[in-house]
Write an enzyme that holds these catalytic residues in place. Sequence first.
Site, PDB file in Angstrom:
ATOM      1  N   ASP A   9      38.917  35.162  51.607  1.00 18.70           N
ATOM      2  CA  ASP A   9      40.149  35.800  52.054  1.00 18.70           C
ATOM      3  C   ASP A   9      39.894  37.206  52.590  1.00 18.70           C
ATOM      4  O   ASP A   9      38.897  37.838  52.248  1.00 18.70           O
ATOM      5  CB  ASP A   9      41.137  35.932  50.887  1.00 18.70           C
ATOM      6  CG  ASP A   9      41.778  34.619  50.496  1.00 18.70           C
ATOM      7  OD1 ASP A   9      41.361  33.567  50.995  1.00 18.70           O
ATOM      8  OD2 ASP A   9      42.706  34.666  49.663  1.00 18.70           O
ATOM      9  N   ASP A  10      40.846  37.679  53.369  1.00 14.02           N
ATOM     10  CA  ASP A  10      41.041  39.091  53.727  1.00 14.02           C
ATOM     11  C   ASP A  10      40.197  39.621  54.872  1.00 14.02           C
ATOM     12  O   ASP A  10      40.393  40.755  55.278  1.00 14.02           O
ATOM     13  CB  ASP A  10      40.840  40.029  52.524  1.00 14.02           C
ATOM     14  CG  ASP A  10      41.853  39.811  51.429  1.00 14.02           C
ATOM     15  OD1 ASP A  10      42.802  39.031  51.623  1.00 14.02           O
ATOM     16  OD2 ASP A  10      41.701  40.437  50.370  1.00 14.02           O
ATOM     17  N   HIS A  58      46.321  34.204  56.837  1.00 18.97           N
ATOM     18  CA  HIS A  58      46.518  34.923  55.566  1.00 18.97           C
ATOM     19  C   HIS A  58      47.522  36.066  55.750  1.00 18.97           C
ATOM     20  O   HIS A  58      47.463  37.063  55.044  1.00 18.97           O
ATOM     21  CB  HIS A  58      45.166  35.432  55.059  1.00 18.97           C
ATOM     22  CG  HIS A  58      45.116  35.851  53.626  1.00 18.97           C
ATOM     23  ND1 HIS A  58      45.615  35.076  52.599  1.00 18.97           N
ATOM     24  CD2 HIS A  58      44.599  36.963  53.044  1.00 18.97           C
ATOM     25  CE1 HIS A  58      45.397  35.701  51.448  1.00 18.97           C
ATOM     26  NE2 HIS A  58      44.791  36.850  51.689  1.00 18.97           N
ATOM     27  N   HIS A  62      49.281  41.282  54.723  1.00 17.22           N
ATOM     28  CA  HIS A  62      48.925  40.961  53.333  1.00 17.22           C
ATOM     29  C   HIS A  62      50.021  41.367  52.343  1.00 17.22           C
ATOM     30  O   HIS A  62      49.747  41.959  51.301  1.00 17.22           O
ATOM     31  CB  HIS A  62      47.593  41.630  52.971  1.00 17.22           C
ATOM     32  CG  HIS A  62      46.839  40.933  51.881  1.00 17.22           C
ATOM     33  ND1 HIS A  62      47.040  41.222  50.551  1.00 17.22           N
ATOM     34  CD2 HIS A  62      45.892  39.982  51.923  1.00 17.22           C
ATOM     35  CE1 HIS A  62      46.221  40.489  49.816  1.00 17.22           C
ATOM     36  NE2 HIS A  62      45.515  39.719  50.624  1.00 17.22           N
ATOM     37  N   TYR A  99      47.907  36.962  47.312  1.00 18.38           N
ATOM     38  CA  TYR A  99      48.175  37.019  45.861  1.00 18.38           C
ATOM     39  C   TYR A  99      48.647  35.678  45.302  1.00 18.38           C
ATOM     40  O   TYR A  99      49.061  35.604  44.144  1.00 18.38           O
ATOM     41  CB  TYR A  99      49.210  38.105  45.514  1.00 18.38           C
ATOM     42  CG  TYR A  99      48.993  39.401  46.239  1.00 18.38           C
ATOM     43  CD1 TYR A  99      47.979  40.283  45.866  1.00 18.38           C
ATOM     44  CD2 TYR A  99      49.790  39.747  47.343  1.00 18.38           C
ATOM     45  CE1 TYR A  99      47.762  41.476  46.549  1.00 18.38           C
ATOM     46  CE2 TYR A  99      49.589  40.937  48.025  1.00 18.38           C
ATOM     47  CZ  TYR A  99      48.574  41.791  47.628  1.00 18.38           C
ATOM     48  OH  TYR A  99      48.373  42.969  48.310  1.00 18.38           O
ATOM     49  N   HIS A 151      36.446  36.664  48.344  1.00 22.40           N
ATOM     50  CA  HIS A 151      36.966  37.616  49.324  1.00 22.40           C
ATOM     51  C   HIS A 151      35.845  38.208  50.148  1.00 22.40           C
ATOM     52  O   HIS A 151      34.779  38.536  49.607  1.00 22.40           O
ATOM     53  CB  HIS A 151      37.726  38.749  48.622  1.00 22.40           C
ATOM     54  CG  HIS A 151      38.984  38.272  47.979  1.00 22.40           C
ATOM     55  ND1 HIS A 151      38.996  37.604  46.778  1.00 22.40           N
ATOM     56  CD2 HIS A 151      40.277  38.349  48.385  1.00 22.40           C
ATOM     57  CE1 HIS A 151      40.238  37.292  46.478  1.00 22.40           C
ATOM     58  NE2 HIS A 151      41.041  37.728  47.432  1.00 22.40           N
TER      59      HIS A 151
END
Length: 180
Positions: A9-10, A58, A62, A99, A151
């Site tokens: 992720d991210d 995603h 965020h 999250y 991540h």
Amino acid sequence: MDTVALTFDDGPYPETTPDLLAALGDTRATFFLWGEHAAAHPDLVRAIAAAGHVIGNHTWTHPHLCTLPAAERDQEVRRTQDLLARLTGVRPVLFRPPYGDTDASVRAMLAAHGLTEVLWSVDTRDWAGCTADEIVAAADRVRPGGVVLMHEGRPATLDAVPRILAALAARGLRPGPVRS
């Protein structure tokens, strides 16, 4: 051979994404990209796609989706969808809520965008500053068909990936992307 999905992720992050792609080698994974980061680093988005990885949405900033008005949630997803499709030529079909913040209204909005929500069965907690040893130990809990959450942008995750790949192989598990 049983499979497990490796997810990141991210990203993308110029400090770690190229090394993560190298560490993965021929192993394919799913990258849930943060829209703002993707906009800032379009060449890295293209590199992830060119390496054969699956790219998922995603959101743009965020946020905690369940706290946003419906129109803002929709914009978070739509803006990222449009950017990723423009950069890669492929419209994402997978989505991970930041999250893990989701509910029925989020899922309905995702369905309207043709997106499948993907959560995880193992959280490596790399986002909490875990060490590479702790990340490897967490990933070792994955079962066949499971999804491992990691991540980008975390040096410890980068250090853990080759060890995770070796441990999965030793268990007879084949890592890969999330299957839509």
